[in-house]
Design a protein around this motif. Structure first.
Motif, PDB file in Angstrom:
ATOM      1  N   ALA A 386       0.838  -1.201   0.000  1.00  0.00           N
ATOM      2  CA  ALA A 386       0.000   0.000   0.000  1.00  0.00           C
ATOM      3  C   ALA A 386       0.872   1.249   0.000  1.00  0.00           C
ATOM      4  O   ALA A 386       0.547   2.257   0.633  1.00  0.00           O
ATOM      5  N   GLY A 387       1.995   1.197  -0.699  1.00  0.00           N
ATOM      6  CA  GLY A 387       2.915   2.322  -0.733  1.00  0.00           C
ATOM      7  C   GLY A 387       3.305   2.710  -2.144  1.00  0.00           C
ATOM      8  O   GLY A 387       3.259   1.895  -3.070  1.00  0.00           O
ATOM      9  N   SER A 388       3.688   3.984  -2.312  1.00  0.00           N
ATOM     10  CA  SER A 388       4.127   4.505  -3.608  1.00  0.00           C
ATOM     11  C   SER A 388       5.376   5.343  -3.412  1.00  0.00           C
ATOM     12  O   SER A 388       5.494   6.090  -2.429  1.00  0.00           O
ATOM     13  N   PHE A 389       6.297   5.241  -4.359  1.00  0.00           N
ATOM     14  CA  PHE A 389       7.520   6.039  -4.363  1.00  0.00           C
ATOM     15  C   PHE A 389       7.713   6.626  -5.752  1.00  0.00           C
ATOM     16  O   PHE A 389       7.393   5.991  -6.759  1.00  0.00           O
ATOM     17  N   PHE A 390       8.235   7.831  -5.800  1.00  0.00           N
ATOM     18  CA  PHE A 390       8.615   8.407  -7.082  1.00  0.00           C
ATOM     19  C   PHE A 390       9.775   9.363  -6.865  1.00  0.00           C
ATOM     20  O   PHE A 390       9.913   9.981  -5.809  1.00  0.00           O
ATOM     21  N   THR A 391      10.654   9.401  -7.857  1.00  0.00           N
ATOM     22  CA  THR A 391      11.818  10.281  -7.786  1.00  0.00           C
ATOM     23  C   THR A 391      11.609  11.458  -8.726  1.00  0.00           C
ATOM     24  O   THR A 391      10.981  11.337  -9.785  1.00  0.00           O
ATOM     25  N   VAL A 392      12.160  12.600  -8.334  1.00  0.00           N
ATOM     26  CA  VAL A 392      11.924  13.845  -9.054  1.00  0.00           C
ATOM     27  C   VAL A 392      13.235  14.601  -9.233  1.00  0.00           C
ATOM     28  O   VAL A 392      14.051  14.673  -8.303  1.00  0.00           O
ATOM     29  N   TRP A 425       5.029   0.390   9.469  1.00  0.00           N
ATOM     30  CA  TRP A 425       6.265  -0.360   9.717  1.00  0.00           C
ATOM     31  C   TRP A 425       7.506   0.465   9.373  1.00  0.00           C
ATOM     32  O   TRP A 425       8.605  -0.062   9.374  1.00  0.00           O
ATOM     33  N   GLY A 426       7.321   1.733   9.070  1.00  0.00           N
ATOM     34  CA  GLY A 426       8.455   2.575   8.704  1.00  0.00           C
ATOM     35  C   GLY A 426       8.842   2.467   7.244  1.00  0.00           C
ATOM     36  O   GLY A 426       9.877   2.991   6.832  1.00  0.00           O
ATOM     37  N   GLN A 427       8.010   1.801   6.423  1.00  0.00           N
ATOM     38  CA  GLN A 427       8.392   1.528   5.042  1.00  0.00           C
ATOM     39  C   GLN A 427       8.370   2.736   4.124  1.00  0.00           C
ATOM     40  O   GLN A 427       8.799   2.635   2.971  1.00  0.00           O
ATOM     41  N   LEU A 428       7.906   3.892   4.606  1.00  0.00           N
ATOM     42  CA  LEU A 428       7.974   5.099   3.782  1.00  0.00           C
ATOM     43  C   LEU A 428       9.364   5.728   3.808  1.00  0.00           C
ATOM     44  O   LEU A 428       9.682   6.582   2.985  1.00  0.00           O
ATOM     45  N   GLY A 429      10.192   5.328   4.779  1.00  0.00           N
ATOM     46  CA  GLY A 429      11.575   5.785   4.815  1.00  0.00           C
ATOM     47  C   GLY A 429      11.771   7.208   5.284  1.00  0.00           C
ATOM     48  O   GLY A 429      12.855   7.773   5.119  1.00  0.00           O
ATOM     49  N   THR A 430      10.750   7.792   5.884  1.00  0.00           N
ATOM     50  CA  THR A 430      10.819   9.194   6.292  1.00  0.00           C
ATOM     51  C   THR A 430      11.264   9.385   7.733  1.00  0.00           C
ATOM     52  O   THR A 430      11.365  10.517   8.196  1.00  0.00           O
ATOM     53  N   GLY A 431      11.501   8.281   8.452  1.00  0.00           N
ATOM     54  CA  GLY A 431      11.856   8.389   9.860  1.00  0.00           C
ATOM     55  C   GLY A 431      10.647   8.422  10.770  1.00  0.00           C
ATOM     56  O   GLY A 431      10.789   8.576  11.984  1.00  0.00           O
ATOM     57  N   ARG A 432       9.453   8.259  10.213  1.00  0.00           N
ATOM     58  CA  ARG A 432       8.227   8.303  10.995  1.00  0.00           C
ATOM     59  C   ARG A 432       7.463   6.988  10.841  1.00  0.00           C
ATOM     60  O   ARG A 432       7.601   6.275   9.855  1.00  0.00           O
ATOM     61  N   TRP A 433       6.631   6.697  11.844  1.00  0.00           N
ATOM     62  CA  TRP A 433       5.777   5.516  11.817  1.00  0.00           C
ATOM     63  C   TRP A 433       4.343   6.023  11.724  1.00  0.00           C
ATOM     64  O   TRP A 433       3.769   6.491  12.693  1.00  0.00           O
ATOM     65  N   VAL A 434       3.773   5.950  10.535  1.00  0.00           N
ATOM     66  CA  VAL A 434       2.445   6.525  10.321  1.00  0.00           C
ATOM     67  C   VAL A 434       1.536   5.482   9.690  1.00  0.00           C
ATOM     68  O   VAL A 434       1.962   4.676   8.859  1.00  0.00           O
ATOM     69  N   GLY A 506      12.011  -0.404   6.607  1.00  0.00           N
ATOM     70  CA  GLY A 506      10.635  -0.881   6.732  1.00  0.00           C
ATOM     71  C   GLY A 506      10.495  -2.013   7.718  1.00  0.00           C
ATOM     72  O   GLY A 506      11.287  -2.169   8.645  1.00  0.00           O
ATOM     73  N   GLY A 507       9.460  -2.844   7.510  1.00  0.00           N
ATOM     74  CA  GLY A 507       9.156  -3.935   8.424  1.00  0.00           C
ATOM     75  C   GLY A 507      10.203  -5.030   8.398  1.00  0.00           C
ATOM     76  O   GLY A 507      10.731  -5.379   7.346  1.00  0.00           O
ATOM     77  N   LYS A 517      18.377  -9.325  13.030  1.00  0.00           N
ATOM     78  CA  LYS A 517      17.639  -8.881  14.209  1.00  0.00           C
ATOM     79  C   LYS A 517      16.249  -8.418  13.781  1.00  0.00           C
ATOM     80  O   LYS A 517      16.082  -7.824  12.730  1.00  0.00           O
ATOM     81  N   ARG A 518      15.267  -8.684  14.640  1.00  0.00           N
ATOM     82  CA  ARG A 518      13.886  -8.310  14.319  1.00  0.00           C
ATOM     83  C   ARG A 518      13.639  -6.872  14.770  1.00  0.00           C
ATOM     84  O   ARG A 518      12.906  -6.603  15.726  1.00  0.00           O
ATOM     85  N   VAL A 519      14.234  -5.938  14.065  1.00  0.00           N
ATOM     86  CA  VAL A 519      14.091  -4.515  14.362  1.00  0.00           C
ATOM     87  C   VAL A 519      13.685  -3.795  13.091  1.00  0.00           C
ATOM     88  O   VAL A 519      14.369  -3.898  12.067  1.00  0.00           O
ATOM     89  N   ASN A 520      12.571  -3.075  13.132  1.00  0.00           N
ATOM     90  CA  ASN A 520      12.125  -2.310  11.971  1.00  0.00           C
ATOM     91  C   ASN A 520      12.978  -1.056  11.792  1.00  0.00           C
ATOM     92  O   ASN A 520      13.462  -0.479  12.768  1.00  0.00           O
ATOM     93  N   PHE A 521      13.153  -0.641  10.552  1.00  0.00           N
ATOM     94  CA  PHE A 521      13.875   0.595  10.241  1.00  0.00           C
ATOM     95  C   PHE A 521      12.891   1.598   9.648  1.00  0.00           C
ATOM     96  O   PHE A 521      12.170   1.269   8.715  1.00  0.00           O
ATOM     97  N   SER A 522      12.889   2.812  10.145  1.00  0.00           N
ATOM     98  CA  SER A 522      12.051   3.846   9.551  1.00  0.00           C
ATOM     99  C   SER A 522      12.854   4.756   8.629  1.00  0.00           C
ATOM    100  O   SER A 522      12.309   5.682   8.039  1.00  0.00           O
ATOM    101  N   ARG A 523      14.157   4.466   8.511  1.00  0.00           N
ATOM    102  CA  ARG A 523      15.012   5.236   7.619  1.00  0.00           C
ATOM    103  C   ARG A 523      15.944   4.292   6.870  1.00  0.00           C
ATOM    104  O   ARG A 523      16.303   3.226   7.384  1.00  0.00           O
ATOM    105  N   PRO A 524      16.345   4.633   5.657  1.00  0.00           N
ATOM    106  CA  PRO A 524      17.242   3.765   4.886  1.00  0.00           C
ATOM    107  C   PRO A 524      18.514   3.447   5.651  1.00  0.00           C
ATOM    108  O   PRO A 524      19.149   4.342   6.227  1.00  0.00           O
ATOM    109  N   SER A 525      18.906   2.166   5.650  1.00  0.00           N
ATOM    110  CA  SER A 525      20.067   1.699   6.408  1.00  0.00           C
ATOM    111  C   SER A 525      20.816   0.636   5.618  1.00  0.00           C
ATOM    112  O   SER A 525      20.248  -0.071   4.793  1.00  0.00           O
ATOM    113  N   TYR A 526      22.104   0.518   5.902  1.00  0.00           N
ATOM    114  CA  TYR A 526      22.923  -0.508   5.276  1.00  0.00           C
ATOM    115  C   TYR A 526      22.799  -1.824   6.046  1.00  0.00           C
ATOM    116  O   TYR A 526      22.461  -1.839   7.219  1.00  0.00           O
ATOM    117  N   ILE A 527      23.096  -2.926   5.371  1.00  0.00           N
ATOM    118  CA  ILE A 527      23.195  -4.211   6.043  1.00  0.00           C
ATOM    119  C   ILE A 527      24.530  -4.836   5.665  1.00  0.00           C
ATOM    120  O   ILE A 527      25.190  -4.413   4.713  1.00  0.00           O
TER     121      ILE A 527
END
Length: 578
Positions: A386-392, A425-434, A506-507, A517-527
């Protein structure tokens, strides 16, 4: 060779050192081992105040020293500042460690997967219900693929010679290991809906077949042509072909599927949609045809193709489907959306009385920027769940009554990433959980980035090379491949290039982010890059995606690259033909 500006800072640190659009960024790379350990300790990229202070200090020192280097007066830099900045310089040993994992990936192409394994998709031979870090799917060892899609219940891939391979309990409860199904069709790409596989052949034919092996064997069979004139044979498994009304010389070039629908893009830039579910007819407007429902559909097959007439006159260059909504990017840089808007995934206000839009409409991208000061053009789209992304690309232009002599950043292009929809789940990558984000929000860690191009002798924006959106998590591959030397080569053994940075967020409820680790990310992160069991002493390195290169497969030289695919609670990284 491009000097990387941001690749070795964590997302949170980048937000500290990001200057204004008219400022020059810091052309330095930090220690890669330091990055991996820092990222593992702080998965959400939230350093404390002390770290923030030190980061700002080092960043300032780096700017000062970088400027001094260019002027040639580095000797005048105070010893304390010079020593602090030297720690941020590239560490050759750490670079070697990074190249170790890259060389291993290049020499042994295959598929790595992590996430939910309840339905035996990630590792068919394992009893693990979740695979916590990327693990090789042994069946594909030494193989390069044309495409791969994976969901929680089933996976599907197209081999190098164009055959379809399926696996998982959604495919078969008894034989859930990878098995070839639709063969001899020269397939090039595929999409997964709730219970069907949609595959596109090189000649533009679109095949739709059940995911379940039993339905493939017991369903109605199609009469196929033969090389013998006027001779037909029955297909070995049940499938249907989707047949949009095409013009002379026109063919389908791209497909994307949601849970109940599929979107088709033709070589003429036209868009068609069709039902892609065995059990449900699309009912959220995702077909893009006003008033179309089960009761109002025209006579003919249930999966009849419908042209999205709202897009006629606006040639489309890319399509992308979420679970119950769709996006289209036009050649002139506009984004059209239609379908379900229950979580604001269309980028417009949520309306509880009308939760979907069955008529495609153009998003107002200009309102995201100061009107009259920027020329705005969309460059990429991605939908999932249920998410959308676009680059500008936003180019600074001369505003009303502005003096061009006083506008320092005139003509400067900023590449930004925006998201909307469900973000619990933080999948918008904005640092917020909405729960609902119905107005596009900027993904700051992936926006406004730039690097100095030493060939063009200028700063250039860092864009997303690719973005894959799963149900609850997302991965983005940055278009920022860097090299240690100025010499370019496609040779596997001689190349010393770094790969593309890839970030996840994200989730992580099924460990689909691959961190262990079972930790959600609300911001882009490296693995971290996956390690080999036989090499426990192998140095840590962060995961990067291999760019196009020539590698050996069965003693053959094959041009390939790595790609990332986020599905329903599953992530796959695979070697793909190019």
């Amino acid at each position: 060779m491009a000097t990387r500006v941001w690749g070795s800072a964590t997302p949170s640190m980048r937000s500290i050192i990001r200057p204004s659009v008219s400022a020059v960024r810091v052309p330095l790379r930090t220690s890669r081992r330091g990055l991996a350990s820092q990222n593992a300790q702080q998965p959400n990229g939230a350093p404390n105040m002390v770290v923030r202070g030190l980061g700002a200090a080092v960043a300032g020192a780096a700017v000062y020293i970088g400027y001094s280097f260019m002027k040639g007066d580095f000797e005048d830099v105070p010893h304390e500042i010079k020593a602090a900045a030297e720690k941020q310089m590239i560490n050759l040993q750490d670079s070697q460690e990074q190249l170790v994992q890259e060389k291993r990936s290049l020499r042994s192409p295959g598929v790595y997967m992590c996430g939910s394994n309840v339905y035996k998709v990630v590792d068919p031979g394992s009893k693990d219900t979740n695979v916590k870090t990327p693990r090789r799917l042994k069946y594909f060892n030494g193989q390069v693929l044309r495409d791969l899609k994976a969901g929680e219940k089933a996976g599907a891939a197209i081999t190098e010679n164009g055959d379809l391979v399926q696996w998982g309990k959604g495919f078969s409860e008894k034989e859930f290991k990878p098995t070839k199904t639709l063969v001899g069709k020269d397939l090039k790409s595929l999409a997964l809906s709730e219970n069907r596989v949609v595959a596109l052949s090189s000649d533009g034919t679109v095949y739709s077949l059940p995911i379940a092996k039993e339905e493939q064997q017991t369903g109605p069979k199609t009469q196929e042509g033969s090389w013998i004139p006027f001779w037909t044979t029955q297909s070995p498994l049940s499938y249907r072909t989707l047949k949009p009304t095409l013009g002379f010389g026109e063919k389908v070039t791209s497909i994307s599927a949601g849970q109940e629908h599929v979107v088709l893009l033709t070589s003429s830039g036209r868009v068609f949609t069709a039902a892609a579910s065995t059990e449900h007819y699309p009912s959220h407007g995702q077909l893009g045809v006003p008033g179309l429902t089960w009761s109002t559909r025209p006579k003919g097959p249930v999966d009849l193709c419908h042209e999205v007439t709202a897009l006629v006159g606006s040639p489309v260059s890319k399509i992308s489907a979420g679970d119950y909504h769709s996006l289209a990017l036009t050649k002139d840089g506009r984004v059209f959306a239609w379908g379900d808007n229950s979580f604001g995934q269309l980028g417009v206000d949520y309306d509880s009385e009308q939760t979907f839009r069955d008529t495609p409409f153009a998003l107002s991208l200009q309102k995201l920027y100061r009107r009259g000061l920027y020329a705005v053009q969309a460059t990429n789209i991605a939908a999932g769940g249920a998410g959308s992304f676009f680059t500008v690309d936003a180019q600074r232009v001369l505003g009303p009554e502005e003096n061009p002599k006083l506008v320092r950043d005139l003509g400067h292009v900023t590449a930004d990433t925006w998201s909307c929809g469900k973000g619990i789940w933080g999948q918008l990558g904005t640092g917020r959980w909405v729960h609902l984000q119905d107005s596009p929000a900027k993904v700051k860690d992936l926006s406004g980035l730039a690097e100095y191009d030493e060939v063009k002798k200028q700063l250039t924006p860092i864009r997303l090379r690719d973005i894959s959106v799963g149900t609850t998590h997302v991965a983005a591959v940055m278009d920022n491949k860097s090299a240690i030397t100025t010499k370019t080569t496609e040779s596997l053994d001689k190349s010393r290039d770094f790969g593309y940075d890839v970030l996840f967020w994200g989730g992580n409820e099924h460990f689909q982010l691959g961190t262990g680790k079972r930790v959600n990310f609300s911001r882009p992160s490296y693995i971290k890059a996956p390690s080999e069991v036989s090499k426990k002493d192998e140095p840590d390195a962060r995961l990067q995606i291999m760019p196009q290169h020539k590698g050996k497969v069965d003693k053959r030289s094959v041009k390939m690259e790595q790609r990332v695919e986020c599905g329903r609670h599953v992530t796959a990284i695979y070697a793909a033909t190019v």
